[in-house]
Design a protein around this motif. Structure first.
Motif, short mmCIF file in Angstrom:
data_model
loop_
_atom_site.label_atom_id
_atom_site.label_comp_id
_atom_site.label_asym_id
_atom_site.label_seq_id
_atom_site.Cartn_x
_atom_site.Cartn_y
_atom_site.Cartn_z
N ILE A 37 0.87 -1.21 -0.16
CA ILE A 37 -0.05 -0.02 0.05
C ILE A 37 0.76 1.25 0.05
N SER A 38 0.62 2.28 -0.87
CA SER A 38 1.46 3.41 -0.73
C SER A 38 0.02 4.53 -0.53
N ALA A 39 0.24 5.57 -0.02
CA ALA A 39 -0.66 6.56 0.43
C ALA A 39 -0.07 8.08 0.39
N TRP A 40 -0.57 8.73 -0.36
CA TRP A 40 -0.11 10.19 -0.45
C TRP A 40 -1.45 11.18 0.22
N ILE A 41 -0.93 12.12 1.15
CA ILE A 41 -1.80 13.04 1.78
C ILE A 41 -2.14 14.06 0.46
N LYS A 42 -3.18 14.43 0.37
CA LYS A 42 -3.54 15.37 -0.72
C LYS A 42 -4.65 16.27 -0.27
N LYS A 43 -5.02 17.64 -0.74
CA LYS A 43 -6.15 18.26 -0.55
C LYS A 43 -6.83 18.81 -1.63
N GLY A 44 -7.94 18.81 -1.70
CA GLY A 44 -8.88 19.19 -2.44
C GLY A 44 -10.40 19.49 -2.13
N ASN A 45 -10.83 20.41 -2.77
CA ASN A 45 -12.32 20.87 -2.30
C ASN A 45 -12.52 21.17 -0.67
N GLY A 46 -11.34 21.78 -0.35
CA GLY A 46 -11.29 22.11 1.06
C GLY A 46 -10.94 21.05 2.29
N LYS A 47 -10.84 19.94 1.61
CA LYS A 47 -10.80 18.66 2.60
C LYS A 47 -9.20 18.01 2.40
N THR A 48 -8.91 17.62 3.36
CA THR A 48 -7.61 16.85 3.42
C THR A 48 -7.83 15.25 3.40
N TYR A 49 -7.10 14.49 2.36
CA TYR A 49 -7.61 13.02 2.21
C TYR A 49 -6.34 12.15 1.89
N MET A 50 -6.53 11.06 2.00
CA MET A 50 -5.50 10.18 1.41
C MET A 50 -5.79 9.48 0.24
N SER A 51 -4.80 9.49 -0.68
CA SER A 51 -4.91 8.52 -2.05
C SER A 51 -4.16 7.69 -1.91
N LEU A 52 -4.75 6.35 -2.09
CA LEU A 52 -4.13 5.17 -2.09
C LEU A 52 -3.86 4.43 -3.37
N ALA A 53 -2.89 3.89 -3.17
CA ALA A 53 -2.25 2.82 -4.42
C ALA A 53 -1.98 1.21 -3.61
#
Length: 79
Positions: A37-53
């Motif tokens: 699992i790889s995870a990146w912290i991202k921001k979009g639409n005023g929210k912080t989320y994790m994008s996973l691969a």
């Protein structure tokens, strides 16, 4: 560490050198398949989320029977 199906762990990537490197990495057993699992912290639409691969540890291609249900809020995930 005991492996249980549909469970895994992420750890802070202490060797991150570039923005393209994941912020977190780890592994999980998903449907009986050992996955990285790889995870990146991202921001979009005023929210912080994790994008996973996800990538099978043995390099094989994995097809899922049905698509995963999207999650609107991280609080909905039973951590």
């Amino acid at each position: 560490m005991e492996k249980r199906d549909n469970n895994g762990a992420l750890f802070k990537n202490e060797r991150k050198e570039k923005d393209t490197h994941p912020d977190y990495n780890g592994s999980a057993l998903i449907g009986g398949v050992d996955m990285w699992i790889s995870a990146w912290i991202k921001k979009g639409n005023g929210k912080t989320y994790m994008s996973l691969a996800f990538k099978p540890k043995d390099g094989a291609t994995v097809k899922m029977d049905k698509p995963a249900k999207p999650v609107d809020d991280l609080d909905e995930i039973p951590w």
